[in-house]
Design an enzyme around this catalytic site. Structure first.
Site, PDB file in Angstrom:
ATOM      1  N   GLU A 168       0.905  -1.540   0.127  1.00  0.00           N
ATOM      2  CA  GLU A 168       0.212   0.158  -0.061  1.00  0.00           C
ATOM      3  C   GLU A 168       0.728   1.154   0.150  1.00  0.00           C
ATOM      4  O   GLU A 168       2.121   1.453   0.356  1.00  0.00           O
ATOM      5  CB  GLU A 168      -1.402  -0.084   1.199  1.00  0.00           C
ATOM      6  CG  GLU A 168      -1.757   0.842   1.848  1.00  0.00           C
ATOM      7  CD  GLU A 168      -2.815   1.343   0.365  1.00  0.00           C
ATOM      8  OE1 GLU A 168      -2.254   1.523  -0.850  1.00  0.00           O
ATOM      9  OE2 GLU A 168      -4.209   1.734   0.484  1.00  0.00           O
ATOM     10  N   ASP A 169      -0.046   2.420  -0.270  1.00  0.00           N
ATOM     11  CA  ASP A 169       1.061   3.637  -0.108  1.00  0.00           C
ATOM     12  C   ASP A 169       1.618   4.244   0.908  1.00  0.00           C
ATOM     13  O   ASP A 169       2.116   4.873   1.416  1.00  0.00           O
ATOM     14  CB  ASP A 169       0.180   4.154  -1.507  1.00  0.00           C
ATOM     15  CG  ASP A 169      -1.076   4.919  -1.443  1.00  0.00           C
ATOM     16  OD1 ASP A 169      -1.538   4.335  -0.033  1.00  0.00           O
ATOM     17  OD2 ASP A 169      -1.392   5.389  -2.280  1.00  0.00           O
ATOM     18  N   ASP A 181      -3.829   5.860   7.018  1.00  0.00           N
ATOM     19  CA  ASP A 181      -4.228   6.575   7.370  1.00  0.00           C
ATOM     20  C   ASP A 181      -4.795   6.705   8.514  1.00  0.00           C
ATOM     21  O   ASP A 181      -4.595   6.624  10.096  1.00  0.00           O
ATOM     22  CB  ASP A 181      -5.130   7.481   6.268  1.00  0.00           C
ATOM     23  CG  ASP A 181      -5.067   9.191   6.981  1.00  0.00           C
ATOM     24  OD1 ASP A 181      -4.164   9.805   6.823  1.00  0.00           O
ATOM     25  OD2 ASP A 181      -6.408   9.473   6.410  1.00  0.00           O
ATOM     26  N   PHE A 183      -0.641  16.267   4.380  1.00  0.00           N
ATOM     27  CA  PHE A 183      -1.286  15.546   3.230  1.00  0.00           C
ATOM     28  C   PHE A 183      -0.109  15.773   2.070  1.00  0.00           C
ATOM     29  O   PHE A 183       0.410  16.240   1.158  1.00  0.00           O
ATOM     30  CB  PHE A 183      -2.886  16.119   2.482  1.00  0.00           C
ATOM     31  CG  PHE A 183      -3.583  15.048   1.956  1.00  0.00           C
ATOM     32  CD1 PHE A 183      -4.056  14.206   2.098  1.00  0.00           C
ATOM     33  CD2 PHE A 183      -3.114  15.424   0.637  1.00  0.00           C
ATOM     34  CE1 PHE A 183      -4.685  13.401   1.178  1.00  0.00           C
ATOM     35  CE2 PHE A 183      -3.350  14.250  -1.026  1.00  0.00           C
ATOM     36  CZ  PHE A 183      -4.719  13.049  -0.148  1.00  0.00           C
ATOM     37  N   ARG A 231       0.965  11.482  -9.108  1.00  0.00           N
ATOM     38  CA  ARG A 231       1.085  10.122  -8.762  1.00  0.00           C
ATOM     39  C   ARG A 231       2.762  10.273  -9.333  1.00  0.00           C
ATOM     40  O   ARG A 231       3.279   9.556  -8.380  1.00  0.00           O
ATOM     41  CB  ARG A 231       0.575   9.529  -9.528  1.00  0.00           C
ATOM     42  CG  ARG A 231      -1.068   9.304  -8.784  1.00  0.00           C
ATOM     43  CD  ARG A 231      -0.865   8.260  -9.365  1.00  0.00           C
ATOM     44  NE  ARG A 231      -3.414   8.441  -9.045  1.00  0.00           N
ATOM     45  CZ  ARG A 231      -3.942   8.152  -8.179  1.00  0.00           C
ATOM     46  NH1 ARG A 231      -3.104   7.487  -7.395  1.00  0.00           N
ATOM     47  NH2 ARG A 231      -4.776   7.940  -7.698  1.00  0.00           N
TER      48      ARG A 231
HETATM   49  P1  IMP Z   1      -6.917   5.536   5.386  1.00  0.00           P
HETATM   50  O1  IMP Z   1      -8.849   3.939   5.062  1.00  0.00           O
HETATM   51  O2  IMP Z   1      -7.333   6.201   6.341  1.00  0.00           O
HETATM   52  O3  IMP Z   1      -6.076   4.418   6.029  1.00  0.00           O
HETATM   53  O4  IMP Z   1      -6.696   5.736   3.572  1.00  0.00           O
HETATM   54  C1  IMP Z   1      -5.672   5.059   3.125  1.00  0.00           C
HETATM   55  C2  IMP Z   1      -5.945   5.209   1.432  1.00  0.00           C
HETATM   56  O5  IMP Z   1      -5.803   7.057   2.263  1.00  0.00           O
HETATM   57  C3  IMP Z   1      -4.254   5.740   1.147  1.00  0.00           C
HETATM   58  O6  IMP Z   1      -4.271   4.549   0.189  1.00  0.00           O
HETATM   59  C4  IMP Z   1      -4.869   6.605   0.041  1.00  0.00           C
HETATM   60  O7  IMP Z   1      -4.846   6.130  -0.917  1.00  0.00           O
HETATM   61  C5  IMP Z   1      -5.271   7.686   0.236  1.00  0.00           C
HETATM   62  N1  IMP Z   1      -4.660   8.793   1.690  1.00  0.00           N
HETATM   63  C6  IMP Z   1      -4.313   8.790   2.980  1.00  0.00           C
HETATM   64  N2  IMP Z   1      -3.691   9.835   2.759  1.00  0.00           N
HETATM   65  C7  IMP Z   1      -3.296  10.546   2.269  1.00  0.00           C
HETATM   66  C8  IMP Z   1      -1.972  11.669   1.698  1.00  0.00           C
HETATM   67  O8  IMP Z   1      -2.010  12.373   2.354  1.00  0.00           O
HETATM   68  N3  IMP Z   1      -1.688  11.305   0.235  1.00  0.00           N
HETATM   69  C9  IMP Z   1      -3.112  10.876  -0.715  1.00  0.00           C
HETATM   70  N4  IMP Z   1      -3.370   9.913  -0.093  1.00  0.00           N
HETATM   71  C10 IMP Z   1      -3.854   9.238   0.953  1.00  0.00           C
HETATM   72 MG    MG Z   2      -4.270   4.141  -1.660  1.00  0.00          MG
END
Ligand code: IMP
Ligand code: MG
Length: 174
Positions: free
Chosen positions: A97-98, A101, A150, A163
């Protein structure tokens, strides 16, 4: 104020860290094969770079889950938009995963994947924002812990932009 990007982690530092992760993962999976599951679209740049540095055999597959749209925080309502091509039963799965959050995406996904009979399911994320966590997720490999900002680049987008930046940057002026 116009949108600008401030470099948070340079290309060189990201590459160096992926090299280290590749070594660590190769050692941990010695004698086994790894089935890498890339979470689209953000995880794609990271997965390609990581896969090249893993010395045990790897296979790859892709999954896409509902994202934020153009917002900068998760709605918590996650859906599979594109499912895997191949079954994962009996495989050593490593989800790539990237960023983590809130943790909602990966919490949901690991449950789904474990339910499909993978031999093991581990998580590798390039970035982690621990301050933002809302649900508990166990990460096995983390590239960098970052503050609550962010970020874009290396696969991460803001409204589908940035990206392809080869470094991690913070979007300012949004
Ligand atoms: P989570 O479900 O809140 O953990 O979100 C994870 C997903 O949110 C990641 O796979 C990203 O696609 C997106 N995301 C969360 N933070 C960022 C950020 O700082 N920049 C870009 N995408 C983010
Ligand atoms: Mg993502």
């Amino acid at each position: 104020m116009a949108e600008t990007i401030r470099v948070l982690i340079s290309e060189q530092k990201v590459d160096q860290r992926i090299e280290e992760l590749g070594k660590q993962i190769s050692a941990d999976y010695e004698g086994k094969s790894i089935h890498l599951i890339c979470i689209l679209k953000g995880g794609s740049f990271f997965m390609c770079e990581l896969a090249k540095r893993i010395t045990v055999p790897v296979s790859i597959d892709f999954m896409s889950v509902s994202s934020y749209g153009n917002a900068t925080s998760s709605s918590g309502d996650i859906k599979i938009k594109k499912d895997l091509d191949d079954p994962i039963e009996g495989k050593e799965v490593l989800v790539v995963e990237d960023i983590i959050d809130s943790g909602r995406t990966l919490c949901y996904l690991t449950d789904v994947l474990k339910g499909r009979g993978a031999k093991s399911v581990r998580l590798c994320t390039l970035l982690d924002k621990p301050e933002r966590r809302e649900v508990d997720v166990k990460t096995d490999y983390v590239g960098f812990e970052i503050p609550d900002e962010f970020v874009v680049g290396y696969g991460l987008d803001y409204a589908q932009k940035y990206r392809a930046l080869p470094y991690i940057g913070v979007v300012e002026g949004i």
